[in-house]
Design a protein around this motif. Sequence first.
Motif, PDB file in Angstrom:
ATOM      1  N   CYS A 171      14.965   0.608 -25.432  1.00  0.00           N
ATOM      2  CA  CYS A 171      13.688   0.943 -24.797  1.00  0.00           C
ATOM      3  C   CYS A 171      13.750   0.830 -23.280  1.00  0.00           C
ATOM      4  N   ALA A 172      14.943   0.673 -22.724  1.00  0.00           N
ATOM      5  CA  ALA A 172      15.091   0.398 -21.295  1.00  0.00           C
ATOM      6  C   ALA A 172      14.399   1.430 -20.408  1.00  0.00           C
ATOM      7  N   ARG A 173      14.447   2.711 -20.793  1.00  0.00           N
ATOM      8  CA  ARG A 173      13.832   3.753 -19.976  1.00  0.00           C
ATOM      9  C   ARG A 173      12.416   4.091 -20.438  1.00  0.00           C
ATOM     10  N   GLU A 174      11.916   3.314 -21.393  1.00  0.00           N
ATOM     11  CA  GLU A 174      10.581   3.565 -21.935  1.00  0.00           C
ATOM     12  C   GLU A 174       9.570   2.541 -21.437  1.00  0.00           C
ATOM     13  N   THR A 175       9.967   1.741 -20.474  1.00  0.00           N
ATOM     14  CA  THR A 175       9.123   0.611 -20.065  1.00  0.00           C
ATOM     15  C   THR A 175       8.498   0.796 -18.685  1.00  0.00           C
ATOM     16  N   ILE A 176       8.377   2.030 -18.238  1.00  0.00           N
ATOM     17  CA  ILE A 176       7.768   2.323 -16.942  1.00  0.00           C
ATOM     18  C   ILE A 176       6.254   2.326 -17.088  1.00  0.00           C
ATOM     19  N   TRP A 177       5.592   1.633 -16.195  1.00  0.00           N
ATOM     20  CA  TRP A 177       4.137   1.523 -16.263  1.00  0.00           C
ATOM     21  C   TRP A 177       3.466   2.867 -15.987  1.00  0.00           C
ATOM     22  N   LYS A 178       2.333   3.084 -16.640  1.00  0.00           N
ATOM     23  CA  LYS A 178       1.482   4.231 -16.348  1.00  0.00           C
ATOM     24  C   LYS A 178       0.053   3.902 -16.793  1.00  0.00           C
ATOM     25  N   ILE A 179      -0.883   4.747 -16.404  1.00  0.00           N
ATOM     26  CA  ILE A 179      -2.252   4.634 -16.891  1.00  0.00           C
ATOM     27  C   ILE A 179      -2.353   5.451 -18.175  1.00  0.00           C
ATOM     28  N   GLY A 180      -2.800   4.803 -19.252  1.00  0.00           N
ATOM     29  CA  GLY A 180      -2.923   5.491 -20.525  1.00  0.00           C
ATOM     30  C   GLY A 180      -4.185   6.330 -20.603  1.00  0.00           C
ATOM     31  N   GLU A 181      -4.355   7.019 -21.725  1.00  0.00           N
ATOM     32  CA  GLU A 181      -5.553   7.808 -21.956  1.00  0.00           C
ATOM     33  C   GLU A 181      -6.785   6.888 -22.027  1.00  0.00           C
ATOM     34  N   TYR A 182      -7.928   7.435 -21.694  1.00  0.00           N
ATOM     35  CA  TYR A 182      -9.163   6.662 -21.707  1.00  0.00           C
ATOM     36  C   TYR A 182      -9.497   6.229 -23.127  1.00  0.00           C
ATOM     37  N   ASP A 183      -9.779   4.947 -23.300  1.00  0.00           N
ATOM     38  CA  ASP A 183     -10.155   4.403 -24.598  1.00  0.00           C
ATOM     39  C   ASP A 183     -11.679   4.520 -24.728  1.00  0.00           C
ATOM     40  N   ASP A 184     -12.117   5.519 -25.492  1.00  0.00           N
ATOM     41  CA  ASP A 184     -13.561   5.765 -25.624  1.00  0.00           C
ATOM     42  C   ASP A 184     -14.285   4.596 -26.272  1.00  0.00           C
ATOM     43  N   LYS A 185     -13.631   3.958 -27.227  1.00  0.00           N
ATOM     44  CA  LYS A 185     -14.272   2.864 -27.951  1.00  0.00           C
ATOM     45  C   LYS A 185     -14.511   1.672 -27.039  1.00  0.00           C
ATOM     46  N   LEU A 186     -13.516   1.330 -26.250  1.00  0.00           N
ATOM     47  CA  LEU A 186     -13.618   0.162 -25.366  1.00  0.00           C
ATOM     48  C   LEU A 186     -14.097   0.519 -23.960  1.00  0.00           C
ATOM     49  N   SER A 218       0.808  -1.231   0.000  1.00  0.00           N
ATOM     50  CA  SER A 218       0.000   0.000   0.000  1.00  0.00           C
ATOM     51  C   SER A 218       0.835   1.272   0.000  1.00  0.00           C
ATOM     52  N   THR A 219       2.019   1.224  -0.594  1.00  0.00           N
ATOM     53  CA  THR A 219       2.851   2.419  -0.727  1.00  0.00           C
ATOM     54  C   THR A 219       3.153   2.668  -2.200  1.00  0.00           C
ATOM     55  N   ASP A 220       3.307   3.928  -2.559  1.00  0.00           N
ATOM     56  CA  ASP A 220       3.525   4.310  -3.946  1.00  0.00           C
ATOM     57  C   ASP A 220       4.852   3.792  -4.484  1.00  0.00           C
ATOM     58  N   LEU A 221       4.802   3.282  -5.715  1.00  0.00           N
ATOM     59  CA  LEU A 221       6.027   2.834  -6.372  1.00  0.00           C
ATOM     60  C   LEU A 221       5.849   2.876  -7.886  1.00  0.00           C
ATOM     61  N   ASN A 222       6.981   2.965  -8.576  1.00  0.00           N
ATOM     62  CA  ASN A 222       7.014   2.809 -10.029  1.00  0.00           C
ATOM     63  C   ASN A 222       7.338   1.365 -10.358  1.00  0.00           C
ATOM     64  N   VAL A 223       6.809   0.899 -11.470  1.00  0.00           N
ATOM     65  CA  VAL A 223       7.085  -0.454 -11.956  1.00  0.00           C
ATOM     66  C   VAL A 223       7.690  -0.305 -13.351  1.00  0.00           C
ATOM     67  N   ARG A 224       8.823  -0.949 -13.577  1.00  0.00           N
ATOM     68  CA  ARG A 224       9.497  -0.845 -14.878  1.00  0.00           C
ATOM     69  C   ARG A 224       9.945  -2.213 -15.347  1.00  0.00           C
ATOM     70  N   PHE A 225       9.598  -2.545 -16.602  1.00  0.00           N
ATOM     71  CA  PHE A 225      10.138  -3.765 -17.184  1.00  0.00           C
ATOM     72  C   PHE A 225      11.649  -3.630 -17.329  1.00  0.00           C
ATOM     73  N   TYR A 226      12.358  -4.705 -16.970  1.00  0.00           N
ATOM     74  CA  TYR A 226      13.808  -4.703 -17.125  1.00  0.00           C
ATOM     75  C   TYR A 226      14.157  -5.271 -18.499  1.00  0.00           C
ATOM     76  N   THR A 227      14.794  -4.446 -19.326  1.00  0.00           N
ATOM     77  CA  THR A 227      15.222  -4.901 -20.649  1.00  0.00           C
ATOM     78  C   THR A 227      16.460  -4.122 -21.077  1.00  0.00           C
ATOM     79  N   PRO A 228      17.544  -4.803 -21.442  1.00  0.00           N
ATOM     80  CA  PRO A 228      18.783  -4.132 -21.857  1.00  0.00           C
ATOM     81  C   PRO A 228      18.734  -3.715 -23.327  1.00  0.00           C
ATOM     82  N   THR A 229      17.748  -2.915 -23.691  1.00  0.00           N
ATOM     83  CA  THR A 229      17.597  -2.454 -25.074  1.00  0.00           C
ATOM     84  C   THR A 229      17.482  -0.939 -25.080  1.00  0.00           C
TER      85      THR A 229
END
Length: 201
Positions: free
Chosen positions: A109-124, A96-107
């Motif tokens: 895209c290494a710094r592009e893999t941090i989780w976030k909530i995306g924009e609302y998908d109106d269609k779905l 129950s404490t705030d944290l970032n989650v990041r996929f570990y990948t040596p590519t």
Amino acid sequence: MNILLLLLSLSIIPFTLAGSSQPPVLDTNGDKVQAGDLRYFVLPVIRGRGGGLTPSNVKQQNLCPRDIIQNANEVQEGLPVVFTRVDTKKGVVRESTDLNVRFYTPTICARETIWKIGEYDDKLKQYFVVTGGVEGNPGPQTVSSWFKIEKFESDYKFVFCPSVCKFCKVICKDVGIFTKDGVRFLALSDTPFKVMFKFTL
């Protein structure tokens, strides 16, 4: 458009640092999950419903994959993740404490893999958990990139209910699985995705 303005279930939550009074999150060996450099597979507790998590290009086509999906085959563990605590210090990840989650990948895209909530998908009519978030720097500009791990029965679930901005109006909802055309996407849901954390070298 700011996703916070689109949310229907709103609550104002004060900013709190990760308190040592919260129980530690434990991995499948019974050891305390650590923030920093240690890596963990996020695996389903319920067998027969897919494997681990991985970034993928399904709905979005980018150089670095933005969608987060659950592997169809339960023997596939996906990509491991690393955790960053709100105070940025290495140490125990607590419930129950705030944290970032990041996929570990040596590519690249290494710094592009941090989780976030995306924009609302109106269609779905759905919010999806995607990559492309911001690591650290807690506050209103990064509020969509903060998650929590909470106890769920004898295991765990991810929750989006950030408390890194005391003036922000945020939704509080479990992270679950949204299935479309046979693909299992990570998304906000009324049904939590019950998970466990497996340490890997």
